[in-house]
Scaffold this motif. Sequence first.
Motif, short mmCIF file in Angstrom:
data_model
loop_
_atom_site.label_atom_id
_atom_site.label_comp_id
_atom_site.label_asym_id
_atom_site.label_seq_id
_atom_site.Cartn_x
_atom_site.Cartn_y
_atom_site.Cartn_z
N ALA A 1 0.84 -1.19 0.00
CA ALA A 1 0.00 0.00 0.00
C ALA A 1 0.88 1.24 0.00
O ALA A 1 2.10 1.16 0.15
CB ALA A 1 -0.90 0.00 1.23
N ARG A 2 0.24 2.39 -0.17
CA ARG A 2 0.95 3.65 -0.01
C ARG A 2 1.19 3.92 1.48
O ARG A 2 0.46 3.38 2.33
CB ARG A 2 0.14 4.78 -0.64
N ASP B 1 -3.56 -3.41 10.01
CA ASP B 1 -3.13 -4.20 11.16
C ASP B 1 -4.28 -5.09 11.61
O ASP B 1 -5.13 -4.68 12.40
CB ASP B 1 -2.68 -3.29 12.31
N GLY B 2 -4.32 -6.28 11.08
CA GLY B 2 -5.38 -7.21 11.43
C GLY B 2 -6.58 -7.10 10.52
O GLY B 2 -6.73 -6.15 9.74
N VAL B 3 -7.46 -8.08 10.63
CA VAL B 3 -8.62 -8.17 9.74
C VAL B 3 -9.54 -6.96 9.89
O VAL B 3 -10.07 -6.45 8.89
CB VAL B 3 -9.40 -9.48 10.03
N SER B 4 -9.72 -6.47 11.11
CA SER B 4 -10.65 -5.35 11.32
C SER B 4 -10.23 -4.09 10.57
O SER B 4 -11.08 -3.24 10.25
CB SER B 4 -10.79 -5.04 12.81
N SER B 5 -8.94 -3.95 10.27
CA SER B 5 -8.47 -2.75 9.56
C SER B 5 -8.83 -2.78 8.08
O SER B 5 -8.60 -1.80 7.37
CB SER B 5 -6.96 -2.60 9.72
N ALA C 1 -5.03 -1.12 -1.36
CA ALA C 1 -3.92 -2.04 -1.19
C ALA C 1 -4.04 -3.19 -2.19
O ALA C 1 -5.11 -3.41 -2.78
CB ALA C 1 -3.89 -2.59 0.24
N PHE C 2 -2.95 -3.91 -2.36
CA PHE C 2 -2.92 -5.12 -3.18
C PHE C 2 -2.48 -6.27 -2.28
O PHE C 2 -1.47 -6.17 -1.59
CB PHE C 2 -1.95 -4.96 -4.35
N HIS D 1 4.84 0.39 0.62
CA HIS D 1 5.37 -0.40 1.73
C HIS D 1 4.50 -1.64 1.93
O HIS D 1 3.35 -1.69 1.49
CB HIS D 1 5.46 0.43 3.02
N VAL D 2 5.08 -2.66 2.58
CA VAL D 2 4.34 -3.86 2.92
C VAL D 2 3.75 -3.66 4.32
O VAL D 2 4.43 -3.22 5.24
CB VAL D 2 5.25 -5.10 2.91
N THR D 3 2.47 -3.96 4.46
CA THR D 3 1.78 -3.68 5.72
C THR D 3 0.82 -4.81 6.07
O THR D 3 0.45 -5.63 5.22
CB THR D 3 1.00 -2.34 5.60
N GLY D 4 0.41 -4.85 7.33
CA GLY D 4 -0.55 -5.84 7.80
C GLY D 4 0.10 -7.10 8.35
O GLY D 4 1.23 -7.43 8.02
N ARG D 5 -0.64 -7.79 9.19
CA ARG D 5 -0.18 -9.08 9.70
C ARG D 5 -0.40 -10.16 8.64
O ARG D 5 -1.20 -10.00 7.73
CB ARG D 5 -0.97 -9.45 10.96
#
Length: 295
Positions: free
Chosen positions: A140-141, A147-151, A200-201, A222-226
């Motif tokens: 994503a940008r 951060d997690g499914v809820s995001s 995001a992708f 940048h790469v983001t998320g769990r």
Amino acid sequence: MSAILDVKSLLTPLVAALLWGTAACHAQTAGGALARMVRSGTVNVGYIPTPGTFAFRDASGNTVGYSIDVCMKVVEGIRKAVGRPDLRVDFRPLEAAQRIPLLKAGAIDLECGGNTNTVGRQRDVDFSHTLFTTGVRFVARPSVQLDGVSSLWRRRIAVSNGTTAQDTLQRLRQEQALDLVVVPTDAEGVRLVEEGRVDAFAQDDILLYGLIAASPAKDRLHVTGRHLTVEPYAFMLPKDDVPLREIVDRTVLSLMHSGELTAIYRKWFDTASLRIPMSVHMRENIRYPNKYGIP
């Protein structure tokens, strides 16, 4: 005593020669991929292009990468097994959704890209031992932090058609009110992020790091998320083609036991542009080879 030792020293190469001889016999008498290779003089290898990592064309037009290095070891084994050192390799870049249909049709003999071993796919194709372990995250940008499914609530997310990332996000689609955009290639998904057309992708993080490294907009991604999943990567093989599967298994196990697979990993992932240390899952896959598929 020395005579006994001399005899023992001959056993390993003798057994190896017998095994290769058996494989060569199978190739001459059986149908399937080995016989097809002998007739055509070609090993047809499919792969999904993954810039800078598993399989891609370099600036000189050569097909290279982590998976390709391992695949070429398999090809050496095939050449030896069928007694055809002249077998050439024809690399075919594919879209994700093409892999299984082309394997089932015999249009490719192996798929040597980054393929997740799943129980569902095992109904249609066989897999090698696990060669790599990763998991689904997001590119994503910088303004988008996941951060997690809820995001993911009400996010517009791109996914590549025919991937486990697509399956994962489809399961979350209704729960998180996602707007999914299905694209044919990973490069298209990253382009939509760069243009601000999606939030995001989603893809396996090792592929995302490679895509960012190759992007002219790398400073704005940048790469983001769990991790949403754990993805065991393996080569795809034609279903129930035992002679070919035996060659692939023997080759991959040899690379694991000798330490050569670890050296190939470092060559492609412990680099100035990536610096991705080998995960504990990857180390365990080498220590305890397996073909586990995820649900």
